[in-house]
Design a protein around this motif. Sequence first.
Motif, PDB file in Angstrom:
ATOM      1  N   MET A   1      70.640  18.286  35.372  1.00 60.72           N
ATOM      2  CA  MET A   1      69.211  18.237  35.542  1.00 60.72           C
ATOM      3  C   MET A   1      68.583  17.786  34.234  1.00 60.72           C
ATOM      4  O   MET A   1      69.019  18.210  33.178  1.00 60.72           O
ATOM      5  N   LEU A   2      67.585  16.984  34.345  1.00 61.57           N
ATOM      6  CA  LEU A   2      66.835  16.526  33.187  1.00 61.57           C
ATOM      7  C   LEU A   2      65.369  16.815  33.424  1.00 61.57           C
ATOM      8  O   LEU A   2      64.910  16.873  34.553  1.00 61.57           O
ATOM      9  N   GLN A   3      64.633  16.964  32.346  1.00 58.42           N
ATOM     10  CA  GLN A   3      63.194  17.163  32.495  1.00 58.42           C
ATOM     11  C   GLN A   3      62.471  15.876  32.166  1.00 58.42           C
ATOM     12  O   GLN A   3      62.988  15.037  31.430  1.00 58.42           O
ATOM     13  N   ASN A   4      61.264  15.741  32.700  1.00 59.12           N
ATOM     14  CA  ASN A   4      60.524  14.504  32.495  1.00 59.12           C
ATOM     15  C   ASN A   4      59.453  14.603  31.417  1.00 59.12           C
ATOM     16  O   ASN A   4      58.839  13.619  31.075  1.00 59.12           O
ATOM     17  N   LYS A   5      59.195  15.804  30.892  1.00 60.76           N
ATOM     18  CA  LYS A   5      58.223  15.932  29.805  1.00 60.76           C
ATOM     19  C   LYS A   5      58.408  17.271  29.101  1.00 60.76           C
ATOM     20  O   LYS A   5      59.160  18.131  29.560  1.00 60.76           O
ATOM     21  N   ASN A   6      57.728  17.443  27.988  1.00 56.18           N
ATOM     22  CA  ASN A   6      57.755  18.655  27.166  1.00 56.18           C
ATOM     23  C   ASN A   6      59.028  18.759  26.346  1.00 56.18           C
ATOM     24  O   ASN A   6      59.853  17.866  26.340  1.00 56.18           O
ATOM     25  N   GLY A   7      59.169  19.887  25.681  1.00 57.75           N
ATOM     26  CA  GLY A   7      60.281  20.086  24.766  1.00 57.75           C
ATOM     27  C   GLY A   7      61.404  20.886  25.386  1.00 57.75           C
ATOM     28  O   GLY A   7      61.597  20.853  26.596  1.00 57.75           O
ATOM     29  N   PRO A   8      62.144  21.621  24.560  1.00 64.53           N
ATOM     30  CA  PRO A   8      63.302  22.374  25.047  1.00 64.53           C
ATOM     31  C   PRO A   8      62.928  23.319  26.189  1.00 64.53           C
ATOM     32  O   PRO A   8      61.875  23.938  26.175  1.00 64.53           O
ATOM     33  N   CYS A   9      63.801  23.410  27.166  1.00 68.96           N
ATOM     34  CA  CYS A   9      63.542  24.250  28.321  1.00 68.96           C
ATOM     35  C   CYS A   9      64.781  25.093  28.616  1.00 68.96           C
ATOM     36  O   CYS A   9      65.750  24.595  29.196  1.00 68.96           O
ATOM     37  N   PRO A  10      64.773  26.365  28.203  1.00 67.92           N
ATOM     38  CA  PRO A  10      65.927  27.221  28.461  1.00 67.92           C
ATOM     39  C   PRO A  10      66.224  27.364  29.949  1.00 67.92           C
ATOM     40  O   PRO A  10      67.366  27.535  30.339  1.00 67.92           O
ATOM     41  N   ALA A  15      70.079  26.449  34.319  1.00 69.50           N
ATOM     42  CA  ALA A  15      70.390  25.782  35.583  1.00 69.50           C
ATOM     43  C   ALA A  15      71.566  24.824  35.418  1.00 69.50           C
ATOM     44  O   ALA A  15      72.449  24.764  36.280  1.00 69.50           O
ATOM     45  N   ASN A  16      71.613  24.100  34.315  1.00 72.06           N
ATOM     46  CA  ASN A  16      72.711  23.164  34.096  1.00 72.06           C
ATOM     47  C   ASN A  16      74.045  23.875  33.911  1.00 72.06           C
ATOM     48  O   ASN A  16      75.073  23.417  34.404  1.00 72.06           O
ATOM     49  N   VAL A  17      74.048  25.002  33.226  1.00 73.86           N
ATOM     50  CA  VAL A  17      75.284  25.787  33.098  1.00 73.86           C
ATOM     51  C   VAL A  17      75.747  26.231  34.483  1.00 73.86           C
ATOM     52  O   VAL A  17      76.921  26.104  34.838  1.00 73.86           O
ATOM     53  N   PHE A  30      67.911  15.722  47.571  1.00 73.40           N
ATOM     54  CA  PHE A  30      66.874  15.880  46.549  1.00 73.40           C
ATOM     55  C   PHE A  30      67.012  14.788  45.491  1.00 73.40           C
ATOM     56  O   PHE A  30      68.093  14.553  44.974  1.00 73.40           O
ATOM     57  N   THR A  31      65.912  14.127  45.173  1.00 72.01           N
ATOM     58  CA  THR A  31      65.886  13.198  44.044  1.00 72.01           C
ATOM     59  C   THR A  31      65.141  13.826  42.873  1.00 72.01           C
ATOM     60  O   THR A  31      65.342  13.457  41.733  1.00 72.01           O
ATOM     61  N   GLU A  32      64.276  14.765  43.193  1.00 72.39           N
ATOM     62  CA  GLU A  32      63.556  15.533  42.184  1.00 72.39           C
ATOM     63  C   GLU A  32      63.577  16.994  42.592  1.00 72.39           C
ATOM     64  O   GLU A  32      63.610  17.313  43.774  1.00 72.39           O
ATOM     65  N   VAL A  33      63.557  17.856  41.581  1.00 71.00           N
ATOM     66  CA  VAL A  33      63.543  19.294  41.825  1.00 71.00           C
ATOM     67  C   VAL A  33      62.377  19.869  41.040  1.00 71.00           C
ATOM     68  O   VAL A  33      62.245  19.609  39.841  1.00 71.00           O
ATOM     69  N   SER A  34      61.530  20.626  41.694  1.00 66.14           N
ATOM     70  CA  SER A  34      60.393  21.229  40.998  1.00 66.14           C
ATOM     71  C   SER A  34      60.859  22.439  40.200  1.00 66.14           C
ATOM     72  O   SER A  34      61.930  23.002  40.459  1.00 66.14           O
ATOM     73  N   ILE A  35      60.053  22.847  39.257  1.00 64.96           N
ATOM     74  CA  ILE A  35      60.395  24.020  38.446  1.00 64.96           C
ATOM     75  C   ILE A  35      60.468  25.260  39.331  1.00 64.96           C
ATOM     76  O   ILE A  35      61.289  26.140  39.108  1.00 64.96           O
ATOM     77  N   GLU A  36      59.645  25.300  40.359  1.00 64.75           N
ATOM     78  CA  GLU A  36      59.690  26.426  41.295  1.00 64.75           C
ATOM     79  C   GLU A  36      61.026  26.478  42.031  1.00 64.75           C
ATOM     80  O   GLU A  36      61.586  27.552  42.258  1.00 64.75           O
ATOM     81  N   GLN A  37      61.568  25.314  42.391  1.00 59.72           N
ATOM     82  CA  GLN A  37      62.870  25.264  43.047  1.00 59.72           C
ATOM     83  C   GLN A  37      63.981  25.702  42.095  1.00 59.72           C
ATOM     84  O   GLN A  37      64.918  26.379  42.504  1.00 59.72           O
ATOM     85  N   VAL A  38      63.876  25.304  40.838  1.00 58.01           N
ATOM     86  CA  VAL A  38      64.868  25.719  39.834  1.00 58.01           C
ATOM     87  C   VAL A  38      64.841  27.242  39.686  1.00 58.01           C
ATOM     88  O   VAL A  38      65.884  27.899  39.678  1.00 58.01           O
ATOM     89  N   LEU A  72      60.424  31.088  30.991  1.00 56.59           N
ATOM     90  CA  LEU A  72      61.487  30.372  30.293  1.00 56.59           C
ATOM     91  C   LEU A  72      61.329  28.860  30.342  1.00 56.59           C
ATOM     92  O   LEU A  72      61.998  28.153  29.604  1.00 56.59           O
ATOM     93  N   GLN A  73      60.425  28.363  31.177  1.00 55.34           N
ATOM     94  CA  GLN A  73      60.176  26.921  31.181  1.00 55.34           C
ATOM     95  C   GLN A  73      59.412  26.489  29.930  1.00 55.34           C
ATOM     96  O   GLN A  73      59.375  25.314  29.593  1.00 55.34           O
ATOM     97  N   LYS A  74      58.825  27.467  29.222  1.00 57.38           N
ATOM     98  CA  LYS A  74      58.028  27.156  28.033  1.00 57.38           C
ATOM     99  C   LYS A  74      58.804  27.331  26.736  1.00 57.38           C
ATOM    100  O   LYS A  74      58.360  26.936  25.684  1.00 57.38           O
ATOM    101  N   GLY A  75      59.954  27.998  26.799  1.00 58.28           N
ATOM    102  CA  GLY A  75      60.748  28.210  25.605  1.00 58.28           C
ATOM    103  C   GLY A  75      61.423  29.562  25.631  1.00 58.28           C
ATOM    104  O   GLY A  75      61.313  30.312  26.603  1.00 58.28           O
ATOM    105  N   LEU A  76      62.126  29.859  24.554  1.00 57.72           N
ATOM    106  CA  LEU A  76      62.886  31.093  24.452  1.00 57.72           C
ATOM    107  C   LEU A  76      62.684  31.667  23.064  1.00 57.72           C
ATOM    108  O   LEU A  76      62.996  31.029  22.066  1.00 57.72           O
TER     109      LEU A  76
END
Length: 123
Positions: A1-10, A15-17, A30-38, A72-76
Amino acid sequence: MLQNKNGPCPLLAIANVLLLRGHIKIPDTFTEVSIEQVIQLIATRIFDANSTNMSADLQKNIEDVISILPELQKGLDVNVKFRHTRDYEFTREIATFDILGINLFHGWVCNSDDKKLADVIGS
């Protein structure tokens, strides 16, 4: 999964682990996944992995972790301890990694010539 904007996202790191371990799956359609889905995928994994023999303490930790997943979408924000690379002050954020069985490491090197700093840090 990759993000399309902002900085580090724990949250995406978690999710990738879980994706790489095969613990969560994203539908092929799915071609895109919302943060709510994650968040939902991770929350489902937490419940599935801990559904048997859940103690009151574990249930409380799970409730705490689920409640902070959106943050956690904003940082850790963690407080490291310097005894070893896996030593942190226990927080709900750290509990997230513990409950999911994900090791979180920090790296920090102190210049051995800096005696003053070494004395402050201690062991």
